[in-house]
Design a protein around this motif. Structure first.
Motif, short mmCIF file in Angstrom:
data_model
loop_
_atom_site.label_atom_id
_atom_site.label_comp_id
_atom_site.label_asym_id
_atom_site.label_seq_id
_atom_site.Cartn_x
_atom_site.Cartn_y
_atom_site.Cartn_z
N ALA A 143 0.81 -1.22 0.00
CA ALA A 143 0.00 0.00 0.00
C ALA A 143 0.85 1.28 0.00
N ARG A 144 1.90 1.27 0.78
CA ARG A 144 2.78 2.45 0.86
C ARG A 144 3.40 2.76 -0.51
N SER A 171 -5.33 -7.58 1.02
CA SER A 171 -6.52 -6.72 1.05
C SER A 171 -6.51 -5.77 -0.13
N ASP A 174 -7.33 -2.12 0.78
CA ASP A 174 -6.23 -1.29 1.29
C ASP A 174 -5.42 -0.69 0.15
N LYS A 177 -7.44 2.06 -1.47
CA LYS A 177 -7.41 3.28 -0.64
C LYS A 177 -6.09 4.02 -0.81
N ALA A 178 -5.00 3.26 -0.93
CA ALA A 178 -3.69 3.88 -1.12
C ALA A 178 -3.64 4.62 -2.46
N ALA A 233 -14.84 0.77 -0.15
CA ALA A 233 -13.67 1.38 0.48
C ALA A 233 -13.29 2.75 -0.09
#
Lengths: 303, 254
Positions: A143-144, A171, A174, A177-178, A233
């Protein structure tokens, strides 16, 4: 009469059906079997910074209700696309979605700059190709990394940026969202699921690349579930795909939350699938008193 | 605009164990078909992908194709009965190039590779060499004999006709009589032998190739074969650039 037009990232698509990148080349081949103008949009074969010859054959293995492929991003490179291919595609009566895949953050940024100067409607950033050694999937599973990459590319991108997500993650919500936090204008999912098919006589994988990406009806329930999770999300719009073979399949994706739905492997079997899918969606809308295609999107009610 | 056709199976015959000879009603495909092109055929049932099968022959109204049961897809196809409908895309691909200057044509086929060569044999004057594993696998000898200038049949195990690999019989013939073009289709070892024979003598040679396919129309890039060239020209698509290539265009190594 059902109105199939739908807005995606501020662009009006004449219908919600597009092609999935890599399954339609640059349009010139399937064009013999289907008018490209039938599609709302056309996601072109994945591009890289420099030309890539792709992997060795065999590049395909059939599996129950699906295929494994390991083409390995064979393409003429982003510059050749921008100079020679895109001007031809721009003449077609459909929106072009240029798909790009990089080895480094810098490559993604350079490609975004080059593609921003073309007539492509949208840039789709593939961070999920399972068939190349560097980049690709490596970017899409953390994600990062997705957030930082998306932020960096956005600074060089003058078109709506759609991030293509991998299902090969813990996920997917996730990761979505990132991408959203990094400034993505939309997300598309799913790319293929990493798989292997073994020849029991040679005890070797059928694919020369050993592993490949699974697509086709076999992956559809996974894809629909993931589109649902991502819709819950994020607020950015979704392009849903994975094994669509009919109008009812496409409708499942829309109900789960996809604004646009891509056809891919299904076109190998039914090259004129788009015609049936559009007609089936229109009939469904008429039957259920739905006037605008967008009114189907995200109407899922959970038990 | 091309489309997939629903074609009625008119005739079906098992010409050797596990090898089926189908004739379907397909006037549009028949009208467009060239020697060496192929069909992309839906097998039905739970088989997902179409199967690429070469065109064996055509007349005004019908198309004939012959296939061997190799797996589940061809097994299901073989279960079709006259009157059943079969969904077929085609004709597809780049077939054999016929040039008026070809006067001494040689056709070499091995096993199920003989079928894509039959329409060609009817269309040109050629000396034909057909190789099979053993006597019980010999098919279409009479039909090729009626179409060709001469036909030599051989078996690998020597149980019928010329004893040994058929490329050897063709090589002897070429050295005695000359040749200005060679057409070939068959198993990879045979194609490699034919490629060597042709290239050692500077004779142009057109080879029909096989590969696992996806879309069949050039879009998905899975059915590639190697050209021996560097970079982007290193691989070509069997379905669209082929299935027929000049021997010098492909390495036959992958």
């Amino acid at each position: 009469m059902a109105d199939l037009r739908i807005d995606y990232c501020g662009i009006e698509f004449k219908n919600p059906i597009v092609t999935a990148s890599g399954t339609f080349g640059f349009g010139e081949e399937d064009g013999e079997y289907t008018e490209l103008s039938e599609y709302g949009g056309f996601s072109a074969k994945g591009l890289t910074r420099t030309p890539r010859p792709g992997n060795r054959a065999p590049r395909i293995a059939e599996t129950p209700s699906g295929i494994l492929n390991s083409v390995g991003l064979q393409n003429p490179g982003v510059e050749s696309f921008a100079a020679e291919i895109m001007p031809e595609l721009a003449k077609l009566d459909t929106h072009v979605i240029a798909n790009m895949s990089g080895n480094t953050v810098e490559e993604y940024c350079e490609m975004a700059e080059i593609l921003s100067e073309t007539d492509t409607a949208i840039i789709e950033m593939n961070i999920s190709c399972p068939n190349v050694k560097h980049g690709g999937l490596a970017f899409g599973t953390d994600a990062r990394t997705v957030l930082e990459l998306t932020e960096a590319v956005k600074k060089h991108c003058k078109k709506p940026l759609v991030v293509k997500l991998s299902p090969n993650v813990t996920s997917v919500a996730d990761i979505a969202k990132a991408a959203e936090a990094g400034g993505a204008d939309g997300v598309s999912l799913i790319n293929t699921l990493l798989g292997m098919k073994i020849d029991i006589n040679t005890r070797r994988p059928i694919l020369a690349n050993n592993t490949g990406g699974l697509s086709g009806p076999a992956v559809m329930p996974v894809a629909v579930r993931m589109v649902h999770e991502v819709y819950e999300a994020v607020k950015i719009p979704i392009i849903g795909m994975g094994g669509v073979m009919s109008a009812s399949d496409a409708l499942e994706f829309m109900i789960a939350g996809a604004r646009l739905v891509a056809l891919g492997t299904g076109m190998f079997v039914k090259p004129d699938l788009i015609i049936d899918v559009k007609q089936g969606i229109a009939e469904y809308m008429d039957k259920n008193g739905i006037k605008k295609a967008v009114d189907i999107v995200g109407t899922l009610e959970l038990n | 605009m091309k489309k997939a056709h629903n074609c009625k199976l008119l005739a079906k015959r098992e010409i050797a164990h596990g090898i089926f000879d189908f004739t379907v009603e397909a006037p549009e495909i028949a009208a467009a078909a060239q020697c060496g092109q192929f069909l992309h055929i839906e097998c039905g049932g739970d088989v997902f992908l179409r199967r690429p099968i070469s065109i064996c022959d055509t007349d005004d109204n019908t198309v004939r194709f012959i296939f061997e049961i190799k797996g589940h897809g061809t097994e299901l196809l073989a279960e079709k009965e006259p009157g059943d409908m079969i969904n077929i895309m085609g004709p597809l691909g780049h077939g054999f190039e016929l040039k008026p200057e070809y006067k001494k044509a040689i056709i070499i086929g091995g096993g199920i590779g003989v079928f894509p060569l039959y329409k060609l044999a009817k269309n040109i004057e050629a000396d034909v060499f057909l190789g099979f594993r053993s006597k019980d696998r010999v098919v279409m000898e009479d039909e090729f004999s009626a179409a060709a200038r001469s036909v030599t049949v051989g078996t690998d195990d020597g149980s019928y006709g010329y004893a040994g690999y058929i490329a050897g019989a063709a090589e002897e013939f070429i050295d005695n009589n000359g040749a200005d073009i060679i057409f070939a289709c068959g198993p990879l070892p045979m194609l490699k032998a034919v490629k060597n024979i042709a290239e050692a003598r500077g004779i142009p040679c057109q080879i029909s190739m096989e590969q696992r396919m996806g879309c069949g129309i050039g879009a998905c890039l899975v059915c590639t074969c190697e050209t021996g060239k560097e970079g982007m020209d290193g691989q070509v698509r069997v379905c669209k650039d082929g299935p027929v290539f000049y021997s010098t265009e492909v390495t036959l190594n992958g």
